[in-house]
Motif scaffolding. Structure first.
Motif, PDB file in Angstrom:
ATOM      1  N   ILE A 149     -30.874  30.676  16.755  1.00  0.00           N
ATOM      2  CA  ILE A 149     -32.009  30.978  15.790  1.00  0.00           C
ATOM      3  C   ILE A 149     -32.086  30.644  14.591  1.00  0.00           C
ATOM      4  O   ILE A 149     -30.876  30.756  13.787  1.00  0.00           O
ATOM      5  N   LEU A 150     -32.983  29.906  14.081  1.00  0.00           N
ATOM      6  CA  LEU A 150     -32.768  29.337  12.644  1.00  0.00           C
ATOM      7  C   LEU A 150     -33.819  29.900  11.526  1.00  0.00           C
ATOM      8  O   LEU A 150     -34.985  30.412  11.904  1.00  0.00           O
ATOM      9  N   VAL A 151     -33.300  30.302  10.431  1.00  0.00           N
ATOM     10  CA  VAL A 151     -33.926  30.956   9.498  1.00  0.00           C
ATOM     11  C   VAL A 151     -34.217  29.909   8.290  1.00  0.00           C
ATOM     12  O   VAL A 151     -33.213  29.777   7.430  1.00  0.00           O
ATOM     13  N   PRO A 152     -35.338  28.941   8.220  1.00  0.00           N
ATOM     14  CA  PRO A 152     -35.355  28.332   7.248  1.00  0.00           C
ATOM     15  C   PRO A 152     -36.141  29.012   5.881  1.00  0.00           C
ATOM     16  O   PRO A 152     -37.117  29.713   5.914  1.00  0.00           O
ATOM     17  N   ALA A 203     -32.893  24.402  17.867  1.00  0.00           N
ATOM     18  CA  ALA A 203     -33.440  25.819  17.316  1.00  0.00           C
ATOM     19  C   ALA A 203     -34.187  26.047  18.487  1.00  0.00           C
ATOM     20  O   ALA A 203     -35.382  25.568  18.658  1.00  0.00           O
ATOM     21  N   ASP A 204     -34.256  27.306  19.204  1.00  0.00           N
ATOM     22  CA  ASP A 204     -35.058  27.707  19.979  1.00  0.00           C
ATOM     23  C   ASP A 204     -36.241  28.714  19.301  1.00  0.00           C
ATOM     24  O   ASP A 204     -37.399  28.949  19.919  1.00  0.00           O
ATOM     25  N   GLY A 253     -44.830  23.141  15.206  1.00  0.00           N
ATOM     26  CA  GLY A 253     -45.859  23.929  15.841  1.00  0.00           C
ATOM     27  C   GLY A 253     -45.166  24.183  17.242  1.00  0.00           C
ATOM     28  O   GLY A 253     -45.726  25.240  17.700  1.00  0.00           O
ATOM     29  N   ASP A 254     -44.489  23.489  17.976  1.00  0.00           N
ATOM     30  CA  ASP A 254     -44.165  23.568  19.341  1.00  0.00           C
ATOM     31  C   ASP A 254     -43.076  24.759  19.465  1.00  0.00           C
ATOM     32  O   ASP A 254     -42.923  25.329  20.451  1.00  0.00           O
ATOM     33  N   THR A 255     -42.501  24.956  18.348  1.00  0.00           N
ATOM     34  CA  THR A 255     -41.190  25.716  18.470  1.00  0.00           C
ATOM     35  C   THR A 255     -41.672  27.231  18.062  1.00  0.00           C
ATOM     36  O   THR A 255     -42.703  27.627  17.516  1.00  0.00           O
ATOM     37  N   ARG A 256     -41.135  28.065  19.146  1.00  0.00           N
ATOM     38  CA  ARG A 256     -41.411  29.613  18.765  1.00  0.00           C
ATOM     39  C   ARG A 256     -40.886  29.998  17.528  1.00  0.00           C
ATOM     40  O   ARG A 256     -39.950  29.757  16.877  1.00  0.00           O
ATOM     41  N   LYS A 257     -41.996  30.871  16.834  1.00  0.00           N
ATOM     42  CA  LYS A 257     -41.873  31.304  15.436  1.00  0.00           C
ATOM     43  C   LYS A 257     -42.017  32.795  15.505  1.00  0.00           C
ATOM     44  O   LYS A 257     -43.004  33.368  15.729  1.00  0.00           O
TER      45      LYS A 257
END
Length: 206
Positions: free
Chosen positions: A119-122, A42-43, A77-81
């Protein structure tokens, strides 16, 4: 265009508003592996504000605590949100940015950014509903718990049109949780009852 994937925990009666009383008893190593697969590659995490506040209120502290879940917390934390929000206050977690304006338009722009693959939508029920309605979801991944929650917000609201889906793959865990991965689809036909009467069971008597 980036692939947009939504992942949710869900009860048999369609509730996706998680209650720890029915969720955590089913969370084993199989579900953990499924969640890890969802996040793999996931980017960007695309989050509604309620889900983001839940994440931001827990995972930074878990990362600092250094427990068994610290590695996953650091990954989050490291992943773009990207957070769908009406507010303008500081989001308070590294690599988090606000998404303002029309969700569908801004997500369309986001998905077109060079270099983005997934793009992941959790969770994020409202975001998932809007993307479903706009036909923008590439995959809907559900971890179906074998329990009727009986209260809480459900994934599918009432309205038009219907959402035909195609089952890409499935998996049954020892706890009875079923993992279902769907893609948008068309109805298999335009059949009515009159078109299927030859498939109605026949009596063996007489």
């Amino acid at each position: 265009m980036a692939t947009i994937v939504a992942t949710l925990f869900i009860s048999l009666d369609g509730v996706v508003e998680i209650d720890p009383a029915w969720h955590f008893p089913y969370f084993d190593e199989h579900m953990g592996a499924a969640v890890a697969e969802d996040y793999e590659g996931a980017d960007v995490l695309l989050l509604g504000r309620v889900t983001y506040d839940s994440f931001a209120g827990a995972w930074p502290e878990r990362e600092q605590a250094g427990g068994d879940d610290a590695t996953f917390a650091a990954q989050l934390g490291d992943t773009r949100k990207v957070v769908a929000t009406r507010g303008h206050q500081d989001l308070g977690w590294r690599n988090a940015e606000a998404l303002h304006g029309d969700l569908v338009e801004t997500v369309t722009t986001l998905a077109a950014e060079p270099g983005l693959g997934k793009i992941l939508v959790p969770g994020s029920i409202s975001v998932v509903r809007q993307l479903l309605a706009a036909g923008m979801l590439d995959e809907l991944r559900l971890l179906v718990h074998p329990v009727a929650a009986r209260k809480g917000e459900r994934l599918f609201d009432e309205g038009e049109p219907i959402y035909p889906l195609y089952l890409l793959r499935s998996e049954i865990f020892p706890t009875g949780v079923v993992r279902l991965v769907y893609a948008p689809a068309e109805l298999p036909s335009a059949a009515t009852y009159e078109d299927v009467t030859d498939n109605v069971p026949r009596s063996e008597r007489g």
